[in-house]
Design a protein around this motif. Sequence first.
Motif, PDB file in Angstrom:
ATOM      1  N   CYS A   1       0.847  -1.192   0.000  1.00 46.47           N
ATOM      2  CA  CYS A   1       0.000   0.000   0.000  1.00 46.47           C
ATOM      3  C   CYS A   1       0.886   1.247   0.000  1.00 46.47           C
ATOM      4  O   CYS A   1       1.717   1.425   0.886  1.00 46.47           O
ATOM      5  CB  CYS A   1      -0.919   0.019   1.225  1.00 46.47           C
ATOM      6  SG  CYS A   1      -1.824   1.581   1.381  1.00 46.47           S
TER       7      CYS A   1
ATOM      8  N   CYS B   1      -0.084   3.574   3.348  1.00 46.86           N
ATOM      9  CA  CYS B   1       0.320   3.238   4.720  1.00 46.86           C
ATOM     10  C   CYS B   1       1.490   2.267   4.785  1.00 46.86           C
ATOM     11  O   CYS B   1       1.983   1.966   5.871  1.00 46.86           O
ATOM     12  CB  CYS B   1      -0.866   2.673   5.498  1.00 46.86           C
ATOM     13  SG  CYS B   1      -1.315   0.992   5.015  1.00 46.86           S
TER      14      CYS B   1
ATOM     15  N   HIS C   1       1.424  -0.910   4.143  1.00 46.37           N
ATOM     16  CA  HIS C   1       0.999  -2.272   4.479  1.00 46.37           C
ATOM     17  C   HIS C   1       1.365  -3.242   3.355  1.00 46.37           C
ATOM     18  O   HIS C   1       1.199  -2.943   2.182  1.00 46.37           O
ATOM     19  CB  HIS C   1      -0.522  -2.281   4.701  1.00 46.37           C
ATOM     20  CG  HIS C   1      -1.090  -3.639   4.961  1.00 46.37           C
ATOM     21  ND1 HIS C   1      -0.868  -4.322   6.134  1.00 46.37           N
ATOM     22  CD2 HIS C   1      -1.861  -4.453   4.187  1.00 46.37           C
ATOM     23  CE1 HIS C   1      -1.485  -5.501   6.073  1.00 46.37           C
ATOM     24  NE2 HIS C   1      -2.091  -5.597   4.903  1.00 46.37           N
TER      25      HIS C   1
ATOM     26  N   CYS D   1      -7.014  -0.821   0.359  1.00 46.82           N
ATOM     27  CA  CYS D   1      -6.010  -1.390   1.259  1.00 46.82           C
ATOM     28  C   CYS D   1      -6.703  -2.033   2.457  1.00 46.82           C
ATOM     29  O   CYS D   1      -7.507  -1.396   3.126  1.00 46.82           O
ATOM     30  CB  CYS D   1      -5.050  -0.301   1.734  1.00 46.82           C
ATOM     31  SG  CYS D   1      -3.962  -0.865   3.058  1.00 46.82           S
TER      32      CYS D   1
ATOM     33  N   CYS E   1      -5.553   0.352   5.731  1.00 41.19           N
ATOM     34  CA  CYS E   1      -5.969   1.745   5.931  1.00 41.19           C
ATOM     35  C   CYS E   1      -7.191   2.112   5.103  1.00 41.19           C
ATOM     36  O   CYS E   1      -7.745   3.200   5.254  1.00 41.19           O
ATOM     37  CB  CYS E   1      -4.817   2.708   5.617  1.00 41.19           C
ATOM     38  SG  CYS E   1      -4.453   2.854   3.852  1.00 41.19           S
TER      39      CYS E   1
HETATM   40 ZN   LIG Z   1      -2.858   1.140   3.312  1.00 38.90          ZN
END
Ligand SMILES: [Zn+2]
Length: 735
Positions: A444, A447, A449, A484, A487
């Motif tokens: 992502c 964020c 991730h 995502c 987030c």
């Molecule tokens: Zn994210």
Amino acid sequence: MGQLKADLFNDEGPQKQTVVSVLLPLSVPGPYDYAVPHGMDIQHGDFVIVPLGPREMTGVVWGDASGEVGHNRLKPIQEKIDAVPMSGVARQFIDWIAGYTMSPPGAVLRLAIRAPGALEPAGTRTVYRLCDVRPSRMTPMREKVVAVAEDGFARSTRELAEEAGVSTAVVRGLVDAGTLEPTTLPADAPFPSPVPDFNPASLSAEQALAAKQIRARVIQGGYAAHLLDGVTGSGKTEVYFEAVAEVLAQGRQALILLPEIALTGQFLKRFEGRFGCRPAEWHSDLSARERKRVWRAVADGSAQVVVGARSALFLPYADLGLIIVDEEHEGAFKQDDGVSYNARDMSVVRASLGGFPVVLASATPSLETMVNVWSGKYDHLVLPERHGPAVMPAVGAIDMRAHPPEKGEWVSPPLVGAIADALSKGEQAMLFLNRRGYAPLTLCRTCGHRIGCPECDSWLVEHRFRRELACHHCGYTAPVPRTCPSCGAEDALVACGPGVERIAEEIVQKFPEARLALLSSDSLRGPAAHEEAIRQIVDHEVDIIVGTQIVAKGHNFPLLTVVGVVDADLGLENGDLRASERTFQLLHQVAGRAGRAERPGRVYLQSYMPEHPVMQALIEGRRDGFLEREAGMRERTGYPPYGRLVGIVLSGPNPQQVNALARELGRMHGNAEGISVFGPAPAPLALLRGRHRVRFLVKAARGAPVQDYVTHWLSKVKIPHAVRVSVDVDPYSFL
Ligand SMILES: [Zn+2]
Ligand SMILES: [Zn+2]
């Protein structure tokens, strides 16, 4: 072996009961004792049905009684199965593997009788033959059937209908009219006999010499191990086919072991071309029916040659006289689950127990095998030249630091140029990347991730064609999310790094006119699809091939002159004991695809470390120098093949429980001469299929009694039910 005839005439006086031990296909420590009922003629190796608790099970009479159970509590054998008994050598082999791999003998036996129903009688089928009676009414359809049957061979109604191109009703009409008469045949179609001198190959001087040496050992009899060492295309197969021919001439059986991926229609056709018929096959794709057929025919000796994957080693050969292990360096011969055995090493054991020769063949022999050659344990047969007009390809590295690809791309300008050059001459190019899917990681941008597997400690791999994310360790799949999962950001997920699908996409953009084939285990489901893809390449219906290691195996592509390895450094990243050796073997094999006919080939290794010894050895074609250097390093550090390793993995759903056991075991291992224990440490794959994993590694000097040591050590603790302890002697995987 030990005839144990129950005495029929012992009715007077105290009855002396005959007791034998019976091994059952279960993970229990050893065989159980059973009484032989009076009048039952039992020999060691017989298949029998015995009671076990409320169940009945099939087992094998293993030997004399252990005497652990009092005679009054013994249960009798229920039935002796009318099947060829398991040979003494086969039983010895099972015991040997069980001892070496530290597995229960019953677990090894399970490998040997893994053809459910094979011990039942094969049954019969009805077939029809033409006789002199003609039906009162003849139709054009009936004429067709009669025309087919006129050759005198017996066929089933379905076969007759198919060959005549009519319905089975037409055939039945002729049966009712008495024109076709029924006969009964065994249900299993017999295996045709390969003919030793059906179509011998014309051999080069080197091939003929090597073939002569192996043939001589077959004729002489007794155990001998050979390394048949030759570059890709040097004609190793023709040489070992000569040894197979000699074994056939003696009326004995031969086994050719191949890595499953190399067991292709192309190989079987080659065999057929040499011996006039197909061999029996043994691999994971066989139907249950075919398994039974092969198992029985191997047991009664009517299947003379078996070509199979590693488990073919456990078939019940009536009279095995030769084993060939082709591509002996392949990791695919090692089984990691259950009984952890290496089929290459066990083939040598089997040959030694059976007293016959074994031939290991490779262009890039394993260090284990080379050390045995250097010490004189194995004969070394070398095929130095490529057979036929081809020469070895020129190998060069592309330094990716000096020639970086465009941003978001992976094929460097020099490699793009080489591909364009090949295409302009009407030749083919191949790009190799040993990574399935589109991208190995999805990230992502908002964020940071990374999308991981919920069951394993690994990232999910994007498969764009299937529109899903997949775990390559456990098979978990999920649709590619739009937002995502962490987030919730929209359109923020990006694919990181390349898989073959992404390379294919890049190539389509760069060469929109070229015809492209993508070859991976995802795009080629099953042998038929594989064969069709190969045919398209051979027939020049394809210009550029992008593939995983599925393309590395011995296919002959006469127009293929450029091979590009997209990421030559990939295999070196995991840094395990054999990383360099395996990378060398794989890339050498891939390189061997280039220039197999009259057109010389060029190989490009894209690398960020072209000075690495593996790259240098590939570029300079110094295989033996590379192996000697590797051997030197292993010898200095006491690693295999100069020392031995045993991997121990504890796993369970509850991490506290696994860690507690690991700590306890960590305190319990004693000191022993030449043996050291490393760990406990979290396994590199610390979570797999929902189980938490902790590792120990035992390192032992050659000759140290490492199995006894580990058995004694593990016996000191009580292992909770939920925790599994897997022991891997001579591990290849360190995950
Ligand atoms: Zn994210
Ligand atoms: Zn997983």
